[in-house]
Scaffold this active site. Structure first.
Site, PDB file in Angstrom:
ATOM      1  CE  LYS A  73       9.751 -48.468 -17.185  1.00 42.43           C
ATOM      2  NZ  LYS A  73       8.743 -48.170 -16.139  1.00 42.43           N
ATOM      3  CB  SER A 148      10.677 -46.930 -13.059  1.00 43.05           C
ATOM      4  OG  SER A 148       9.491 -47.471 -13.629  1.00 43.05           O
ATOM      5  CB  SER A 172       6.584 -46.167 -13.029  1.00 41.84           C
ATOM      6  OG  SER A 172       7.022 -46.641 -11.784  1.00 41.84           O
TER       7      SER A 172
END
Length: 464
Positions: A73, A148, A172
């Site tokens: 990420k 996210s 997330s």
């Protein structure tokens, strides 16, 4: 294939790591439509690393993730790669060092293919808050992959990597896993080092793992877990490299959850799953009295910590700078690059910490958090695990949800685990008459991550 099957085929000469990487690159070339990645490593570099993994294998070297393509990420530092947090404030920032998780991945032989898209600074539930455009859901390109960590989830679901790491502050990792039909695991707080993770809310943030099989999640956990002298919040939590008997007997359903308030498709999937589960386990109803207040507490604690953590983005020390004639004008113009959702949460957090409101809002939220920890501890005296839906809705269409408060409700079932520091995992479930999966969410006592992952391995869950 899971990672164990890759190694078996490699041992039998059926595949090579170079061949595996070539297949991965074919998938990565389709990312223009999916937009799971914000940065991709050059294909020639990926092939070179795969060839090195093959050469090492032939020389007798065996490492736990040797030659396995993984994604990271884009709020976790990888030396020499951009670390933008999907924000214009950091669009030109290149990480000068490796996060501890990245260092461990590299040492285990993993090949990092790129950095995945996210909601700006981890703030969102749809990946639509990225300053560089949203990610799409592999199951339906018109829908959100969640957030996210939507980019990491989409990359795994689309076979652009065999696993990915994300960050989970209030759901997330688990919510996008539910939306894309894969497995998303958030460990106990402190199990995985946060050194090199760009902070959102430090007492809630935890690096998590996304993959398609329980075995791969367990293997990655065994590599990434452990104390780190660079992160004083880490703790030793035992985790094994292969599944063992979980000894789970009793599973609790939280009676404070109003299951009728979720979408009918989610309600149906949840009830069908509970019925199946009751054939092999004792399923009982338990009470978490402050469960209903957890989401409100989260949305005071997380923004308060975010308002402090994001104060460093002032255009003076690093990141994008918009120079003006005075210091304050420089700070103002630079911070104006932040997206609307980030600004909203900074303002909410600053308000919660302001004189006259800190005791009534932030301190009260932490007081409730304390009670939530105690209530979970009492509940786990009666049951081994807790079960909830992961999200109250199926994957929604991109642009469909306009009200920020509605998006906040996507974290309804996931935030309590973060507040109470507990390990939790989302697994996919799809009834025969449904096109989209429902996420099922298991929560375990603190430190019992191995029991949780062994349990989902026994269930035989797999990606959709």
């Amino acid at each position: 294939m899971n990672i164990k099957e890759v190694f078996t085929k490699r041992q039998n000469g059926e595949i090579t790591f170079k061949g595996l990487m070539e297949k991965t690159i074919e998938k990565l070339e389709q990312d223009k439509e999916l937009h799971a990645f914000l940065y991709l490593k050059d294909p020639s570099e990926l092939i070179r690393e795969a060839e090195e993994a093959d050469k090492a294998w032939e020389n007798g070297v065996r490492r736990p993730l040797q030659g396995i393509p993984v994604a990271v990420k884009d709020n976790i530092c990888v030396s020499g790669m951009p670390c933008t947090c999907a924000s214009k404030v950091l669009q030109d920032f290149v990480a000068p060092y490796d996060a501890t998780v990245v260092k461990k991945l590299k040492e285990s032989g993993a090949i990092i293919v790129g950095k995945t898209n996210l909601d700006e600074f981890d703030m969102g539930s749809s990946s639509e808050n990225s300053a560089f455009g949203p990610t799409k859901n592999t199951l339906d390109l018109s829908r959100s992959p969640g957030g996210s960590s939507g980019g990491s989830a989409a990359a795994v679901a689309a076979d652009m990597c065999m696993g990915a790491v994300g960050a989970d502050t209030g759901g997330s990792v688990r919510q996008p896993a539910a939306f894309t039909g894969i497995i998303g695991f958030k460990p106990s707080y402190g199990a995985i080092s946060r050194y090199g993770l760009v902070a959102f809310a430090s007492s809630l943030d935890q690096i998590g793992i996304l993959a398609k099989t329980p075995e791969d999640v367990l293997l990655a956990s065994s590599i990434l877990f452990g104390k780190d002298q660079l992160d004083s919040t880490t703790t030793d939590i035992p985790i094994g490299p292969s599944p063992e008997a979980s000894n789970v007997r009793r599973i609790g359903l939280v009676k404070q959850i109003d299951i009728s308030a979720v979408e009918p498709e989610v309600k149906q999937g949840y009830e069908v799953f509970v019925k199946q589960l009751s054939n092999n386990f004792e399923v009982v109803e338990i009470s978490i009295p402050h469960w209903e207040e957890a989401l409100a507490a989260y949305y005071f604690i997380a923004p308060a910590e975010a308002s402090s953590n994001l104060a460093r983005y002032d255009g003076i020390r690093y990141g994008t700078v918009i120079e003006r004639e005075t210091y304050w004008n420089t700070v103002r113009e630079t911070r104006n690059l932040l997206g609307e959702e980030v600004k909203r949460r900074i303002l909410l957090g600053s308000f919660a910490l302001s004189a006259g409101f800190k005791d009534a809002l932030y301190e009260k939220a932490n007081y409730l958090r304390h009670w939530l920890v105690l209530e979970f501890a009492e509940a786990f005296k009666e049951v081994d695990l807790l079960l909830t839906p992961t999200t109250p809705t199926l994957p929604f269409k991109l642009g469909e949800v306009k009200d920020p408060l509605q998006l906040y409700k996507a974290d309804l079932f996931t935030t309590p685990a973060n507040l109470a520091y507990l390990p939790a995992v989302s697994v996919p479930f799809k009834t025969p008459d449904k096109l989209l999966p429902v996420g099922l969410h298991f929560i375990a006592p603190f430190g019992q991550d191995h029991k949780l992952l062994s349990f989902i391995g026994e269930l035989g869950v797999k990606s959709i």
